[in-house]
Scaffold this active site. Structure first.
Site, PDB file in Angstrom:
ATOM      1  N   TYR A   1       0.837  -1.194   0.000  1.00  0.00           N
ATOM      2  CA  TYR A   1       0.000   0.000   0.000  1.00  0.00           C
ATOM      3  C   TYR A   1       0.878   1.252   0.000  1.00  0.00           C
ATOM      4  CZ  TYR A   1      -4.370  -2.283   1.688  1.00  0.00           C
ATOM      5  OH  TYR A   1      -5.508  -3.007   1.846  1.00  0.00           O
TER       6      TYR A   1
ATOM      7  N   GLU B   1      -5.779  -0.838   8.435  1.00  0.00           N
ATOM      8  CA  GLU B   1      -5.757  -0.623   9.888  1.00  0.00           C
ATOM      9  C   GLU B   1      -4.849   0.564  10.220  1.00  0.00           C
ATOM     10  OE1 GLU B   1      -7.463  -3.719   8.762  1.00  0.00           O
ATOM     11  OE2 GLU B   1      -5.443  -4.445   9.078  1.00  0.00           O
TER      12      GLU B   1
ATOM     13  N   TYR C   1       0.508  -9.112  13.698  1.00  0.00           N
ATOM     14  CA  TYR C   1      -0.442  -9.798  12.836  1.00  0.00           C
ATOM     15  C   TYR C   1      -0.313 -11.323  12.891  1.00  0.00           C
ATOM     16  CZ  TYR C   1      -3.947  -9.188   9.178  1.00  0.00           C
ATOM     17  OH  TYR C   1      -5.131  -9.140   8.483  1.00  0.00           O
TER      18      TYR C   1
ATOM     19  N   GLU D   1      -5.760 -10.901  -0.667  1.00  0.00           N
ATOM     20  CA  GLU D   1      -5.455 -10.846   0.761  1.00  0.00           C
ATOM     21  C   GLU D   1      -5.797 -12.199   1.372  1.00  0.00           C
ATOM     22  OE1 GLU D   1      -7.238  -7.610   2.929  1.00  0.00           O
ATOM     23  OE2 GLU D   1      -6.225  -6.073   1.735  1.00  0.00           O
TER      24      GLU D   1
ATOM     25  N   ASN E   1      -9.804   0.367  -2.556  1.00  0.00           N
ATOM     26  CA  ASN E   1      -9.601  -0.853  -1.805  1.00  0.00           C
ATOM     27  C   ASN E   1     -10.902  -1.303  -1.162  1.00  0.00           C
ATOM     28  OD1 ASN E   1      -7.932  -2.924  -0.550  1.00  0.00           O
ATOM     29  ND2 ASN E   1      -8.379  -1.849   1.356  1.00  0.00           N
ATOM     30  N   GLU E   2     -11.310  -2.508  -1.476  1.00  0.00           N
ATOM     31  CA  GLU E   2     -12.541  -3.079  -0.922  1.00  0.00           C
ATOM     32  C   GLU E   2     -13.681  -2.068  -0.994  1.00  0.00           C
ATOM     33  OE1 GLU E   2     -11.387  -4.421   3.014  1.00  0.00           O
ATOM     34  OE2 GLU E   2     -10.777  -6.373   2.236  1.00  0.00           O
TER      35      GLU E   2
END
Ligand code: NAG
Ligand code: NAG
Ligand code: NAG
Ligand code: NAG
Ligand code: NAG
Ligand code: NAG
Length: 653
Positions: A99, A145, A351, A284, A203-204
């Site tokens: 990103y 996030e 993560y 993803e 994005n999404e």
């Protein structure tokens, strides 16, 4: 010693790989190794396209599928970029997916920052050097996030702005940003001799309520203008019909995202409904998950993740693992979600990914590498060893002073006088803390509730009267706290921005006091509001005094509530370490002026903060400065450990 030997061997191998890359013959071999160009050698102009008849990507004319991993350069100090990329290369990845956070690079309108840890071009150069392809996700919205999903907070200066739509205020800012970013990308596209094989648009978007096709069409147009017609532009969406309906657009190649617990066959069948032909891509594939303050530490078993990866690879699909290394939300960069209540994300973005927050390989990585090796050859040779981690032990801190006594240091110019509270955005302050003060209008001899409206505090307010700390107000959780005091005493409300919402309908997330505060029955008025720059003075060396000379006005020594502490420590050798703050409550930490993030062991699950070696010094005293917002332990001591603790028990507070 063994570690050092491995590292040596591995550096040798690395330089050999680079030589190979330089030689024309080597290029073909490396290409064979790296990218699976099994049918053709590089010949003529490089090209990366989609073959809808054969359901595959075409790289230089040959069918190609990629195995990729996500890495966020903005969550890892730049000195470590190469180390992490190398480890991804050694795992057998063809590509990295990355990103670009708009708010990281345009902190103020038309003021751009591409220096140091924000040097995107240097990062992209490293991916070339290591022979990795790049799947670029320049947003403008990225989620990730990350604060406000990567959108700059200054967009909210226009209060009625409709983010992620064709609202002209939003589009003008987007166009201006993309006119700076995309020209940097164009020469790096695969078709122009670079290593960027595809570029994601938004994005999404299908998860966003607006479902504004003219916005997506506008973006498609802008991307084409700057990048040309030859690059693969794509979208990524959740694997449901509704998400795929609003997220996809004619002219943009559609991909999905899903994790190991989802049914891959089913997800790809849904994708096929909106896009009957072309390669299948999971953009993803979740290797782990994020953590929220106050919730259980997320983890997923290596076996499950590697088995799911194998299922995807068996279908012939391309895949990107999200995340391959998560990294850290340094400073104030963490985002938040809103699910019934506001849920801020922890400082660590470990993560539970194949590479840890500190960049070390895990069992999960080895399991993934072994799955990949069933489908293609992975680079041979020893895997890079973990970087050294140090236990530096205890460091004692001294109390420097309460924040309210240091306003001349942290607030420039006059405070803002206002009858009713104003927001961070009104003050043009994006991050950190704002102090709201007003004098008690009358004596309050008995405990009386100070209350906020529903969701009126974004996000946490630390309440003191006359320098006595009474507690906190917290968004969606705590809406009143009892106080006492005498007429004319200062009521201090320090408001912390805990991170802007990065997903869903609530991304227009203003900060500060959004409504009135009421004391008993009375609305409080006549506020004095201080915009605070805490990072500037600390980065410049504040508090300059040596440890044992910290001066405190004895009259003020008993003040509690938001308070600064500082101490120094010496180390013999520099390495990564993890800061534990036993019995501290909640706050922010700087080491040698670098903001390593928020701590909140009282809530968990994150107990230690990652301290990267590059901010430490072995030749000079290191300084640690802490802003404790609630209660520090009497002994005001911290400890540097050689391993992280991210799964601490929660107090349930
Ligand atoms: C990236 O690499 C190019 C080509 O080697 C070089 O000209 C450029 O200066 C590099 N940019 C950065 C920021 O390192
Ligand atoms: C996954 O989905 C496919 C297609 O919808 C279905 O046939 C299969 O039974 C599912 N597998 C599992 C384990 O649920
Ligand atoms: C605040 O004080 C009132 C009495 O004035 C008491 O009933 C109430 O429980 C107190 N609330 C809290 C949160 O301590
Ligand atoms: C604060 O109270 C004043 C006086 O009642 C009112 O005019 C104002 O709208 C209130 N502000 C908010 C944001 O509710
Ligand atoms: C600070 O607190 C101590 C112990 O509670 C008390 O003895 C002392 O008088 C206080 N000092 C001031 C300046 O209020
Ligand atoms: C946290 O993780 C460590 C290391 O995996 C483990 O030993 C420990 O039991 C875990 N603690 C909790 C509270 O789950």
């Amino acid at each position: 010693m063994e570690q050092r030997r491995q590292r040596k061997e591995y550096e040798l191998m690395e330089s050999r790989a680079r030589e190979l890359q330089r030689a024309p013959m080597g290029a073909a071999i490396l290409c064979l190794l790296l990218a699976g160009c099994l049918f053709e050698q590089v010949r003529g102009d490089p090209s990366f396209t989609i073959d809808y008849a054969r359901d595959c990507f075409l790289k230089d004319g040959a069918c190609f599928r990629y195995i990729s991993g996500s890495f966020h350069y903005f969550r890892v100090p730049s000195v470590y970029w190469k180390d992490r990329l190398l480890k991804m290369y050694m795992t057998g990845l063809d590509a990295i997916q990355v990103y670009v956070p708009w708010n990281f690079h345009e902190p103020q309108p038309r003021m751009f920052n591409f220096d140091g840890d924000r040097d995107l071009e240097r990062f992209l150069n490293l991916t070339v050097e290591l022979g990795l392809l790049v799947i670029l996700r320049p947003g403008p919205y990225i989620c990730a996030e990350w604060d406000m999903g990567g959108l700059p907070a200054w967009l909210l200066n226009k209060k009625a702005i409709a983010l992620r739509t064709s609202d002209p205020h939003y589009l003008n800012a987007v166009d201006s940003w993309l006119s700076v970013l995309l020209p940097k990308i164009k020469p790096r596209l695969y078709c122009n001799g670079g290593n960027i094989i595809s570029v994601q648009v938004e994005n999404e978007y299908g998860s966003f309520h607006a479902c504004d096709y003219s916005y997506m069409r506008h973006l498609l147009n802008i991307f084409r203008i700057y990048l040309g017609d030859d690059v693969v532009l794509f979208t990524t969406d959740g694997n449901t019909n509704v998400e795929l309906k609003c997220g996809t657009l004619q002219g943009l190649f559609a991909t999905v995202d899903f994790g190991p617990v989802d049914n891959a066959t089913k997800a790809f069948e849904l994708l096929r409904r909106v896009q009957p032909r072309g390669p299948l891509v999971n953009s993803e594939y979740y290797t782990g998950w994020l953590d929220y303050w106050g919730e259980k530490h997320a983890s997923s078993p290596a076996e499950q993740v590697s088995r799911g990866l194998q299922d995807i690879l068996n279908t012939g699909a391309s895949v990107n693992m999200y995340m391959f290394e998560g990294g850290t939300n340094f400073g104030y960069w963490n985002g938040a979600d809103f699910k019934n209540i506001y849920k801020p994300i922890t400082t660590s973005y470990d993560y539970d990914a194949p590479l840890t927050e500190a960049g070390d390989p895990t069992d999960k990585l080895l399991a993934i590498r072994s799955v990949i090796s069933k489908f293609k050859s992975v680079p041979e040779g020893p895997f890079p060893p973990p970087t050294p981690k140090y236990y530096y032990g205890l460091v004692s801190l001294n109390k420097v002073g309460a924040l309210v006594d240091l306003l001349d240091i942290f607030s420039e110019g006059d405070p803002y006088g206002t009858q009713y509270p104003i927001t961070f955005e009104d003050l043009k302050q994006a991050f950190g803390f704002v102090l709201y003060r007003t004098r008690l209008p009358s004596d309050i001899p008995f405990p009386t509730p100070l209350s906020s409206q529903v969701s009126g505090v974004h996000d946490r307010a630390y309440i003191s009267v006359g320098g006595r700390f009474y507690g906190v107000l917290e968004r969606d959780r705590i809406s009143n706290v009892n106080v006492t005091g005498s007429a004319g005493e200062w009521l201090d409300v320090l408001v912390e921005n805990m991170g802007r919402i990065n997903f869903g309908a609530d991304i227009t997330d203003f900060k500060g006091l959004l409504g009135n505060l009421t004391l008993g029955e009375d609305i409080l008025r006549d506020w004095v509001v201080y915009s605070l720059d805490i990072d500037g003075p600390i980065a410049a060396g504040w508090p300059y005094v040596p440890d044992n000379h910290i001066w405190m006005n004895p009259q003020l020594q008993n003040r509690t509530g938001p308070t600064f502490y500082s101490g120094t420590f010496q180390i013999g050798a520099v390495g990564d370490t993890f800061l534990k703050l036993p019995k501290w409550t909640k706050g922010q930490v700087w080491i040698n002026g670098f903001n390593i993030g928020r701590y909140w062991p009282a809530r968990g699950p994150q107990i230690t903060l990652y301290v990267p070696s590059n901010i430490l010094s072995s030749s000079q005293l290191n300084r640690i400065t802490i802003l404790e917002l609630e209660h520090a332990p009497d002994w005001s001591t911290v400890i540097f450990l050689d391993r992280p603790i991210l799964n601490g028990t929660l107090s349930g507070r």
